[in-house]
Write a protein that holds these residues in place. Structure first.
Motif, PDB file in Angstrom:
ATOM      1  N   LYS A 137     -27.370 -23.118 -33.177  1.00 45.90           N
ATOM      2  CA  LYS A 137     -27.400 -21.826 -33.530  1.00 45.90           C
ATOM      3  C   LYS A 137     -27.555 -20.622 -32.899  1.00 45.90           C
ATOM      4  O   LYS A 137     -26.702 -19.433 -32.992  1.00 45.90           O
ATOM      5  N   PHE A 168     -23.686 -20.471 -30.011  1.00 42.00           N
ATOM      6  CA  PHE A 168     -23.048 -20.340 -31.413  1.00 42.00           C
ATOM      7  C   PHE A 168     -23.129 -18.603 -31.549  1.00 42.00           C
ATOM      8  O   PHE A 168     -21.729 -17.790 -31.472  1.00 42.00           O
ATOM      9  N   VAL A 170     -17.799 -18.998 -35.923  1.00 45.42           N
ATOM     10  CA  VAL A 170     -19.326 -19.894 -35.669  1.00 45.42           C
ATOM     11  C   VAL A 170     -19.306 -19.718 -36.583  1.00 45.42           C
ATOM     12  O   VAL A 170     -20.623 -20.099 -36.933  1.00 45.42           O
ATOM     13  N   ALA A 189     -19.490 -23.062 -38.043  1.00 47.99           N
ATOM     14  CA  ALA A 189     -20.464 -24.332 -36.768  1.00 47.99           C
ATOM     15  C   ALA A 189     -21.685 -23.947 -37.283  1.00 47.99           C
ATOM     16  O   ALA A 189     -22.701 -24.470 -37.775  1.00 47.99           O
ATOM     17  N   TYR A 190     -22.192 -23.041 -37.835  1.00 46.14           N
ATOM     18  CA  TYR A 190     -23.552 -22.283 -38.693  1.00 46.14           C
ATOM     19  C   TYR A 190     -23.864 -22.459 -39.325  1.00 46.14           C
ATOM     20  O   TYR A 190     -24.759 -23.464 -39.913  1.00 46.14           O
ATOM     21  N   ASN A 243     -23.246 -27.184 -38.109  1.00 47.24           N
ATOM     22  CA  ASN A 243     -23.677 -28.171 -38.098  1.00 47.24           C
ATOM     23  C   ASN A 243     -25.180 -28.742 -38.173  1.00 47.24           C
ATOM     24  O   ASN A 243     -25.666 -29.454 -37.915  1.00 47.24           O
TER      25      ASN A 243
END
Length: 188
Positions: A133, A136, A172, A175-176, A179
């Protein structure tokens, strides 16, 4: 009240406030009302502590993200109408809408940074999830700042900057959200 319900209620408050307000700054006033509602509800149901603050800030960043995507899609719809020859009934100019979205993206990044910082304060150890985190978030800040400097000093058109930033911003945030699932599924 749970986190998803509070977020949805805050979004509903945003849309109601935006519909009722007739000022040029209705997007930002509606967002302010939604964020105030988010904080009030979280502190009412979870008390005034660091966990409630973290959940509130995370909810605010999610509300800002959703509002930004909705505003961007409405702007693209407006652009399609203009290109097809239909004159829209929008009060704001296209350039002004692009500028507002650029500001919303900056506010969203600030909210993600605050969410990350508050998550570090309530977390006890530095896990792989938190490291991703952080990476990113730094990536998003770098992209935003380079684009911001490009607009200010290199005459980058805001239309192209907003479209590029929306793509990177969505990556992003994917991805948060993804992930944790990916790390727990494949690395545990």
């Amino acid at each position: 009240m749970s986190f998803p319900l509070t977020t949805l209620f805050s979004l509903a408050c945003y849309f109601i406030a935006k519909k009722l307000l007739s000022t040029p700054k209705q997007t930002f006033l509606g967002l302010s009302i939604a964020l105030i509602v988010m904080f009030v509800l979280m502190f009412k149901f979870h008390g005034f502590n660091t966990l409630a603050a973290h959940i509130s800030i995370t909810g605010c960043s999610l509300v800002i993200l959703i509002v930004t995507f909705i505003e961007m899609s409405m702007l693209e719809k407006h652009m399609i109408k203009i290109k097809s020859g239909e004159i829209g009934s929008n009060v704001k100019s296209v350039e002004r809408e692009y500028s507002e979205i650029f500001i919303l993206i900056g506010i969203g990044l600030a909210a993600i940074i605050l969410s990350l910082i508050s998550g570090i304060f309530i977390g006890t150890n530095l896990e792989l999830d938190l490291i991703f985190k952080f990476m990113f978030t730094v990536f998003a800040i770098i992209i935003y700042m380079v684009t911001f400097l490009g607009i200010k000093f290199a005459n980058l058109k805001i239309k192209y900057a907003v479209r590029g930033i929306m793509l990177s911003f969505s990556m992003v945030l994917f991805a948060y959200l993804g992930n944790s699932i990916l790390l727990k599924t494949y690395l545990s």
